[in-house]
Design an enzyme around this catalytic site. Structure first.
Site, short mmCIF file in Angstrom:
data_model
loop_
_atom_site.label_atom_id
_atom_site.label_comp_id
_atom_site.label_asym_id
_atom_site.label_seq_id
_atom_site.Cartn_x
_atom_site.Cartn_y
_atom_site.Cartn_z
N SER A 134 0.84 -1.03 0.12
CA SER A 134 -0.10 -0.12 -0.01
C SER A 134 0.82 1.36 0.06
CB SER A 134 -1.06 0.04 1.50
OG SER A 134 -1.50 1.00 1.11
N LYS A 188 -4.75 -6.64 3.44
CA LYS A 188 -4.82 -5.24 2.50
C LYS A 188 -6.09 -4.90 1.97
CE LYS A 188 -2.84 -2.31 -0.59
NZ LYS A 188 -4.15 -1.96 -1.43
N HIS A 191 -7.63 -3.05 4.46
CA HIS A 191 -7.14 -1.82 4.37
C HIS A 191 -7.71 -0.78 3.34
CE1 HIS A 191 -4.52 0.96 2.10
NE2 HIS A 191 -4.03 1.67 3.17
N ASN A 192 -8.06 -1.28 2.39
CA ASN A 192 -8.62 -0.56 1.27
C ASN A 192 -10.27 -0.31 1.86
OD1 ASN A 192 -6.15 -1.05 0.11
ND2 ASN A 192 -7.39 -1.22 -2.12
N GLU A 195 -9.88 2.47 4.05
CA GLU A 195 -9.67 3.91 3.06
C GLU A 195 -11.03 4.36 2.56
OE1 GLU A 195 -6.56 2.90 0.18
OE2 GLU A 195 -8.07 3.56 -1.41
N HIS A 456 -39.83 -18.86 12.68
CA HIS A 456 -38.45 -19.10 12.84
C HIS A 456 -37.94 -19.04 14.33
CE1 HIS A 456 -37.95 -19.10 8.79
NE2 HIS A 456 -38.28 -17.84 8.54
C1 6PG Z 1 -3.02 1.52 -2.14
C2 6PG Z 1 -4.56 1.80 -2.63
C3 6PG Z 1 -4.71 0.92 -3.89
C4 6PG Z 1 -5.95 1.16 -4.71
C5 6PG Z 1 -5.99 2.15 -5.51
C6 6PG Z 1 -7.35 2.38 -6.17
O1 6PG Z 1 -3.36 0.84 -0.73
O2 6PG Z 1 -1.97 1.92 -2.53
O3 6PG Z 1 -5.40 1.40 -1.92
O4 6PG Z 1 -4.26 -0.46 -3.59
O5 6PG Z 1 -6.38 0.12 -5.12
O6 6PG Z 1 -5.93 3.50 -4.86
O7 6PG Z 1 -8.55 2.30 -5.13
P1 6PG Z 1 -10.07 2.41 -5.56
O8 6PG Z 1 -10.67 1.14 -5.53
O9 6PG Z 1 -10.70 3.60 -4.98
O10 6PG Z 1 -10.08 2.56 -7.12
#
Ligand code: 6PG
Length: 485
Positions: A134, A188, A191-192, A195, A456
């Site tokens: 990331s 990961k 994490h996203n 995010e 149920h």
């Molecule tokens: C990271 C980001 C990356 C992510 C892109 C696109 O950890 O560097 O999370 O992995 O895939 O930034 O994210 P979108 O799903 O918003 O297009």
């Protein structure tokens, strides 16, 4: 195939688009690394070695030569687009690698694929590691946060190499062995998802400051820059100020005003919600962020619905505490979103039999990654204080932070509702908190409804057992078959 004497690289990178090239350059810049590089189309390999002679790359134009250029245990990081391309490269390397060698998938792969791939490749004696990386292109070059899964054996070789390129915070590299097989790609993915939630909450704060507070993008940039000196300090807050300060060269308008308000997504946030649903973990903050992007991308609904509306609510008149109320609501909602994300990590670790150290995950997220922030130190401390807490909202620091911001949070959600400003992230976080905080939930009625139309069954508050009411008969209650008490 190059003669075996050429086996001089301790690490290799396959796939030299921007992320792969930057990762290779980062690896080459670190003491002790000799980096082999290969790309299916050799032009990229030639371009990279020509543009960066200082890197001392060991280039190859065939996968066989690439493998021959690697010293044992051969270690190669695949940086190609997640999906079929990854499988193709894995198959090529598996066929050429020998037991003990290590294949690393550094893409945003679906962790289910990683679990499958690890099992298949491990059967040949070759190690397979799915590693979340990331930090985007800049992170790959200067220091990402790295979340490798795979075997402990593989990490013995791979760990020191990844530690040499990861971001470093307080002297600690932002990399840890997350867990076996797909654990790295799972974390990961979370994490996203976090995010997405973080970005949505920041966007809602911006919208409130813009539409209710009446501030310009430049003024809001200053507000975010100021917030970035306090508990909200983070990379996302920092770049938000930069984005809001940007002026469009073509029109002279604020950049944010010329951008089409339809958000895209590469899909990792969707995966997070799908898997959280399977795990039975409410991740409302992440889900609302995914849905908000989806709503924004349906102009064919937005326009016609807007056309049916004759008048929108008046924007509420707010007092001098409004800006600080937004900050408090943002922080409280962020705490909820991260708490939900870590709940998903706990549930995933349980389902997939991973021993994930939640404090270590918070620690490696302090730098390099997109959600990097001092805030992660608070999560690290929470799990250091008590690794068994059933929610981060139970940790004394976070419980107090939410309590401190609660009144403001409620004012902001009600102001937004009264003004017609959508705040799905703020509002869902507040309802999640209220759901956890409520002594009685309307789930009791839902149980009654389920029992009425589907028999149920339900439990009672005043005695053990499982019951059913004869709704279509005399409405007496019976203890259901198999009731255990
Ligand atoms: C990271 C980001 C990356 C992510 C892109 C696109 O950890 O560097 O999370 O992995 O895939 O930034 O994210 P979108 O799903 O918003 O297009």
């Amino acid at each position: 195939m190059a003669e075996t004497g050429a086996a001089q690289a301790n690490i290799g990178v396959v796939g030299l688009a921007v992320m792969g090239s930057n990762l290779a350059r980062n690896l080459a810049s670190r003491e002790g690394n000799t980096v082999a590089v290969y790309n299916r189309s050799p032009e990229r390999t030639r371009l990279l070695t020509t543009e960066h002679p200082e890197a001392g790359f060991v280039p190859s134009e065939t996968i066989e030569d690439f493998v021959a250029s690697l010293a044992r245990p051969r270690t190669a990081i695949i940086m190609v687009q997640a999906g079929k391309g990854t499988d193709a490269v894995i198959d090529q390397l598996t066929a050429l690698f020998e037991p003990g060698d290590i294949i690393v998938d550094g893409g945003n792969a679906d962790f289910h694929d990683t679990i499958r791939r690890e099992q298949t490749v491990r059967a040949t004696g070759v190690n397979f590691v799915g590693a979340g990386i990331s930090g985007g292109e800049e992170g790959a070059l200067k220091g990402p946060s790295i979340m490798p899964g795979g075997s402990v054996e593989a990490y013995k070789t791979l760990g020191p190499i990844l530690e040499s390129i990861a971001a470093v915070v307080d002297g600690v590299p932002c990399v840890t062995h997350v867990g076996t097989d797909g654990a790295g790609h799972f974390v990961k993915m979370i994490h996203n998802g976090i995010e997405y939630a973080d970005m949505q909450l920041i966007a809602e704060a911006y919208d409130l400051l813009r539409q209710v507070g009446g501030h310009s993008p430049a003024a809001i940039a200053d507000i975010f820059a100021e917030w970035n000196t306090g508990e909200l300090e983070s990379y996302l807050i920092e770049i938000t100020a930069e984005v809001l300060r940007q002026v469009d060269a073509k029109t002279g308008k604020p950049f944010v005003d010329i951008v089409l308000d339809e958000a895209g997504s590469k899909g990792t946030g969707v995966w997070t919600v799908q898997n959280a649903l399977d795990l039975g973990v409410p991740v409302g903050g992440i889900a609302e962020a995914v849905f908000a992007r989806a709503v924004s991308s349906h102009p064919e609904q937005r326009g016609p619905v807007r056309a049916t509306i004759t008048a929108r609510p008046e924007i509420a008149v707010v007092g001098h505490t409004f800006q600080d109320d937004v900050r408090a609501a943002l922080y409280a909602s962020k705490i909820v979103a991260y708490a939900q994300g870590f709940d998903a990590i706990i549930a995933g670790a349980e389902k997939y039999d991973w021993n994930i150290d939640k404090g270590a995950i918070a620690t490696i997220w302090r730098g390099g990654c997109i959600i990097r922030a001092q805030f992660l130190n608070r999560i690290k401390d929470a799990y250091a204080n008590d690794a068994t807490i059933t929610s981060l909202l139970v940790d004394p620091y976070f419980a107090q932070a939410v309590a401190d911001g609660e009144s403001a949070w409620r004012r902001i959600v009600s102001t937004a509702a009264l003004s017609g400003i959508p705040v799905p992230g703020f509002a869902s976080a507040l309802s999640y908190f209220d759901s956890l905080a409520s002594p009685r939930l309307p789930a009791a009625l839902v149980q009654g409804q389920r029992d009425f139309f589907g028999a149920h069954t339900y439990k009672r508050v005043d005695m053990p057992g499982t019951f059913h009411t004869l709704w279509s008969g005399d409405r007496t209650e019976i203890e259901s078959a198999g009731s255990s008490h």
